[in-house]
Design an enzyme around this catalytic site. Structure first.
Site, short mmCIF file in Angstrom:
data_model
loop_
_atom_site.label_atom_id
_atom_site.label_comp_id
_atom_site.label_asym_id
_atom_site.label_seq_id
_atom_site.Cartn_x
_atom_site.Cartn_y
_atom_site.Cartn_z
N SER A 171 -0.67 4.65 -4.89
CA SER A 171 0.06 5.26 -3.77
C SER A 171 0.34 6.75 -3.93
O SER A 171 0.82 7.37 -2.98
CB SER A 171 1.37 4.53 -3.54
OG SER A 171 1.10 3.30 -2.94
N TYR B 26 -8.64 3.59 2.87
CA TYR B 26 -7.35 3.46 2.19
C TYR B 26 -7.53 2.88 0.78
O TYR B 26 -6.96 3.38 -0.19
CB TYR B 26 -6.41 2.59 3.05
CG TYR B 26 -5.11 2.24 2.36
CD1 TYR B 26 -4.07 3.16 2.29
CD2 TYR B 26 -4.93 1.00 1.75
CE1 TYR B 26 -2.88 2.84 1.64
CE2 TYR B 26 -3.75 0.67 1.11
CZ TYR B 26 -2.73 1.60 1.05
OH TYR B 26 -1.57 1.29 0.41
N LYS C 108 -1.17 8.82 -1.31
CA LYS C 108 -0.59 8.94 0.03
C LYS C 108 -0.06 10.35 0.29
O LYS C 108 0.02 10.79 1.43
CB LYS C 108 0.53 7.91 0.21
CG LYS C 108 0.02 6.46 0.19
CD LYS C 108 1.18 5.48 0.08
CE LYS C 108 0.71 4.03 0.10
NZ LYS C 108 1.82 3.09 -0.16
N VAL D 284 1.45 2.00 -7.98
CA VAL D 284 1.50 0.78 -8.79
C VAL D 284 0.52 0.80 -9.96
O VAL D 284 0.48 -0.14 -10.74
CB VAL D 284 1.31 -0.53 -7.95
CG1 VAL D 284 2.51 -0.77 -7.07
CG2 VAL D 284 0.02 -0.51 -7.18
N TYR E 100 9.93 4.29 -2.47
CA TYR E 100 10.25 3.10 -1.68
C TYR E 100 11.70 2.66 -1.90
O TYR E 100 12.60 3.48 -1.83
CB TYR E 100 9.26 1.94 -2.01
CG TYR E 100 7.85 2.41 -2.11
CD1 TYR E 100 7.18 2.85 -0.98
CD2 TYR E 100 7.18 2.46 -3.32
CE1 TYR E 100 5.87 3.30 -1.06
CE2 TYR E 100 5.88 2.92 -3.42
CZ TYR E 100 5.24 3.33 -2.28
OH TYR E 100 3.97 3.79 -2.37
#
Ligand code: GLN
Length: 306
Positions: free
Chosen positions: A65, A190, A68, A260, A242
């Site tokens: 991530s 993605y 992103k 992760v 998050y």
């Protein structure tokens, strides 16, 4: 501020090494479950050109991530404020792959860092670029000043085979009209962006533009306006980890982004970027040692944005 960075990194490494074995590597993506959990590295890159490291800072890992931030930057830099009609900028307070808010909030994800929001950014990119994969790879190569950065096809295909939750998120958003392109095409891009392999030095270099008011320090090109860079940093601060974002602000006090794969990158505006990697995660998908190492870093150096 204590800027004896090498000594501080050595101390942090020694103090946190006993935590190895307390977290768990991500297993919902089978290729990540195969990573040796006993790896740990930290790299710092300063705007004045110094680099510091400890441990496995030269070992490439799956950035997951953290990617992103790159796709958000690519899209935000091109579409500007129009982005916010399709994705919000509020913390979600939920897990990165949660479906719960998306239905009640009409397919508009809370922010660009939860999976749903990142899928919207990737969808934007597919609409904008003739070859989005090549675009992402070249962009990350320029930011990291490393022409060797590449995708790991085995990680991308492992995630494709098990990415049922991401498929659910994107299909739900498509039903609300918030995805323009073919869902399989967007998912494929993605999964590839998450499968970029970079080491701690690559990531510390690649985030330095966010500490430099939007200018890539390696080739002096402007990536974002100062206002846009400030906004990406604000988003990292409130949503970058998050449902651990509050804890990260509380204990570390810097804008940061986790993945992760066990990486966390954080920046100190106008000074430096730091990347920690240790694949064992806590229950919220954050690198357990990474979070502790960054807490010690801001405590020992005496820096924080607060
Ligand atoms: N590729 C992962 C996923 O979509 C990224 C999650 C993460 O790093 N937080 O589930």
């Amino acid at each position: 501020m204590n800027t004896n960075f090498q000594r501080i990194l050595d101390e942090i490494y020694e103090e946190t090494l006993p935590l190895l074995g307390q977290g768990k590597v991500a297993s919902y993506i089978p290729a990540l479950a195969e990573v040796n959990p006993a790896q740990y590295g930290i790299a710092i890159q300063t705007l004045s050109g110094e680099a510091y490291q400890v441990g496995d800072a030269n070992t490439p890992f799956s950035i997951q991530s953290i990617s992103k931030v790159f796709t958000l930057t690519m899209v935000f830099g091109r579409v500007g404020e129009a982005l916010w009609s399709r994705v919000g900028r509020e913390p979600s307070g939920n897990a990165f792959n949660s479906l719960v808010q998306l239905e009640t909030e009409n397919g508009i994800p809370r922010n660009p860092f939860i999976n749903a929001g990142a899928l919207v950014c990737t969808d934007h990119l597919v609409s904008l670029a003739s070859d989005p994969l090549l675009n992402i790879r070249n962009f990350v190569r320029e930011l990291s000043n490393n022409p060797g950065v590449n995708f790991d096809e085995s990680v991308a295909s492992s995630e494709r085979q098990t990415g049922f939750r991401n498929a659910a998120l994107i299909n739900l958003m498509k039903s609300f009209g918030n995805i323009e392109n073919d869902v399989d095409e967007v998912l494929n891009i993605y999964f590839h962006q998450c499968a970029l392999m970079m080491n701690c030095h690559d990531l510390a270099r690649a985030f330095l533009f966010l500490a430099n008011q939007g200018v890539n320090p390696w080739d002096h090109t402007r990536i974002l306006t100062p206002s846009q860079a400030k906004r990406v940093n604000a988003l990292m601060q409130v949503c970058g980890l998050y449902d651990d974002s509050g804890e990260f602000a509380f204990t570390v006090g810097l804008p940061g982004k986790s993945g992760v794969g066990g990486g966390i990158v954080a920046i100190i505006p106008n000074q430096l970027s730091i990347c920690v990697w240790s694949p064992e995660l806590n229950s919220r998908g954050t690198s357990l040692i990474g979070m502790k190492a960054l807490e010690l870093f801001t405590t020992k150096t005496g820096v924080s944005i607060f």
